[in-house]
Design a protein around this motif. Structure first.
Motif, PDB file in Angstrom:
ATOM      1  N   UNK A   1      75.843  -1.069  53.813  1.00 60.86           N
ATOM      2  CA  UNK A   1      76.524  -2.536  53.440  1.00 60.86           C
ATOM      3  C   UNK A   1      76.890  -2.635  52.039  1.00 60.86           C
ATOM      4  N   UNK A   2      77.530  -3.996  51.781  1.00 59.54           N
ATOM      5  CA  UNK A   2      77.774  -4.056  49.946  1.00 59.54           C
ATOM      6  C   UNK A   2      76.447  -4.255  49.401  1.00 59.54           C
ATOM      7  N   UNK A   3      75.295  -5.104  50.191  1.00 57.36           N
ATOM      8  CA  UNK A   3      74.228  -5.285  49.497  1.00 57.36           C
ATOM      9  C   UNK A   3      73.389  -3.906  49.349  1.00 57.36           C
ATOM     10  N   UNK A   4      73.538  -3.003  50.395  1.00 61.80           N
ATOM     11  CA  UNK A   4      73.052  -1.771  50.292  1.00 61.80           C
ATOM     12  C   UNK A   4      73.488  -0.875  49.053  1.00 61.80           C
ATOM     13  N   UNK A   5      74.823  -1.048  48.772  1.00 58.84           N
ATOM     14  CA  UNK A   5      75.275  -0.166  47.648  1.00 58.84           C
ATOM     15  C   UNK A   5      74.777  -1.008  46.642  1.00 58.84           C
ATOM     16  N   UNK A   6      74.761  -2.176  46.285  1.00 58.84           N
ATOM     17  CA  UNK A   6      74.263  -2.621  45.038  1.00 58.84           C
ATOM     18  C   UNK A   6      72.551  -2.242  45.064  1.00 58.84           C
ATOM     19  N   UNK A   7      71.767  -2.113  46.095  1.00 56.60           N
ATOM     20  CA  UNK A   7      70.433  -1.693  46.142  1.00 56.60           C
ATOM     21  C   UNK A   7      70.377  -0.446  45.525  1.00 56.60           C
ATOM     22  N   UNK A   8      71.362   0.369  46.033  1.00 56.38           N
ATOM     23  CA  UNK A   8      71.495   1.851  45.400  1.00 56.38           C
ATOM     24  C   UNK A   8      71.602   1.809  44.124  1.00 56.38           C
ATOM     25  N   UNK A   9      72.573   0.975  43.509  1.00 52.59           N
ATOM     26  CA  UNK A   9      73.003   1.119  42.041  1.00 52.59           C
ATOM     27  C   UNK A   9      71.534   0.740  41.406  1.00 52.59           C
ATOM     28  N   UNK A  10      70.873  -0.192  41.827  1.00 57.68           N
ATOM     29  CA  UNK A  10      69.560  -0.465  40.964  1.00 57.68           C
ATOM     30  C   UNK A  10      68.617   0.361  41.043  1.00 57.68           C
ATOM     31  N   UNK A  11      68.528   1.165  42.377  1.00 56.55           N
ATOM     32  CA  UNK A  11      67.489   2.457  42.319  1.00 56.55           C
ATOM     33  C   UNK A  11      67.882   3.280  41.333  1.00 56.55           C
ATOM     34  N   UNK A  12      69.261   3.869  41.546  1.00 55.64           N
ATOM     35  CA  UNK A  12      69.692   4.664  40.657  1.00 55.64           C
ATOM     36  C   UNK A  12      69.572   4.623  39.170  1.00 55.64           C
ATOM     37  N   UNK A  13      69.625   3.420  38.650  1.00 58.96           N
ATOM     38  CA  UNK A  13      69.404   2.818  37.251  1.00 58.96           C
ATOM     39  C   UNK A  13      67.782   2.813  37.031  1.00 58.96           C
ATOM     40  N   UNK A  14      67.166   2.499  37.752  1.00 58.37           N
ATOM     41  CA  UNK A  14      65.747   2.491  37.502  1.00 58.37           C
ATOM     42  C   UNK A  14      65.023   3.980  37.617  1.00 58.37           C
ATOM     43  N   UNK A  15      65.772   4.811  38.492  1.00 56.26           N
ATOM     44  CA  UNK A  15      65.214   6.240  38.762  1.00 56.26           C
ATOM     45  C   UNK A  15      65.807   6.867  37.298  1.00 56.26           C
ATOM     46  N   UNK A  16      66.985   6.731  36.585  1.00 53.08           N
ATOM     47  CA  UNK A  16      67.407   7.246  35.720  1.00 53.08           C
ATOM     48  C   UNK A  16      66.308   7.218  34.357  1.00 53.08           C
ATOM     49  N   UNK A  17      65.877   5.989  34.204  1.00 52.33           N
ATOM     50  CA  UNK A  17      64.926   5.587  33.114  1.00 52.33           C
ATOM     51  C   UNK A  17      63.337   6.052  33.359  1.00 52.33           C
ATOM     52  N   UNK A  18      62.896   5.900  34.710  1.00 55.69           N
ATOM     53  CA  UNK A  18      61.834   6.573  35.195  1.00 55.69           C
ATOM     54  C   UNK A  18      61.775   8.045  34.899  1.00 55.69           C
ATOM     55  N   UNK A  19      62.681   8.697  35.463  1.00 55.79           N
ATOM     56  CA  UNK A  19      62.802  10.157  35.504  1.00 55.79           C
ATOM     57  C   UNK A  19      62.609  10.700  34.184  1.00 55.79           C
ATOM     58  N   UNK A  20      63.552  10.123  33.260  1.00 52.08           N
ATOM     59  CA  UNK A  20      63.552  10.534  31.730  1.00 52.08           C
ATOM     60  C   UNK A  20      62.175  10.271  31.213  1.00 52.08           C
ATOM     61  N   UNK A  21      61.435   9.355  31.516  1.00 52.22           N
ATOM     62  CA  UNK A  21      60.102   9.055  30.787  1.00 52.22           C
ATOM     63  C   UNK A  21      59.027  10.026  31.165  1.00 52.22           C
ATOM     64  N   UNK A  22      59.187  10.267  32.738  1.00 51.44           N
ATOM     65  CA  UNK A  22      58.217  11.237  33.226  1.00 51.44           C
ATOM     66  C   UNK A  22      58.546  12.556  32.615  1.00 51.44           C
ATOM     67  N   UNK A  23      59.758  12.993  32.687  1.00 52.28           N
ATOM     68  CA  UNK A  23      60.204  14.280  32.277  1.00 52.28           C
ATOM     69  C   UNK A  23      59.653  14.597  30.641  1.00 52.28           C
ATOM     70  N   UNK A  24      59.704  13.320  29.835  1.00 54.61           N
ATOM     71  CA  UNK A  24      59.393  13.536  28.514  1.00 54.61           C
ATOM     72  C   UNK A  24      57.899  13.748  28.535  1.00 54.61           C
TER      73      UNK A  24
END
Length: 117
Positions: free
Chosen positions: A74-97
């Motif tokens: 759904x549109x809400x699901x797309x928004x949720x996916x975008x938030x998870x992707x943004x969170x993942x980008x920062x989190x994965x960069x920190x963990x990789x570091x």
């Protein structure tokens, strides 16, 4: 993989797959299992929760004399996916570091460097 998959990341994986195409439960489970070690008994509660939270809708289609339930983002699901992707980008960069050592710099023990042993 011995690392337990957090709920939000499993939700993100399901949402990302469904952003590409609508799938019925078994096919979706197989797509996730191709990348992550999850059981069918794990997947269906994820799908029910995402549907309850209005990130997914369902519809049924006949297939070989029975009905298949398809999941659709759904549109809400797309928004949720975008938030998870943004969170993942920062989190994965920190963990990789933290976890991936830089070959040019030896790991340093903070206590040793300060003269405390």
């Amino acid at each position: 993989m011995a690392i337990q998959i957090p709920t939000e990341l499993l939700d993100g994986a399901v949402l990302a797959i469904l952003a590409e195409e609508n799938l019925y439960g078994y096919a979706l489970t197989k797509r996730v299992q191709a990348q992550l070690p999850v059981s069918e008994s794990t997947m269906y509660p994820v799908l029910r929760r995402l549907k309850k939270n209005e990130a997914l809708t369902t519809y049924d289609e006949p297939f070989e004399g029975r009905m298949r339930r398809y999941y659709q983002l759904t549109a809400l699901g797309r928004q949720q996916l975008q938030m998870i992707q943004a969170d993942w980008h920062g989190f994965s960069a920190a963990i990789n570091h933290l976890l991936i050592a830089d070959d040019k710099q030896p790991a340093k023990n903070k206590l040793t460097n300060e003269g405390v042993e």
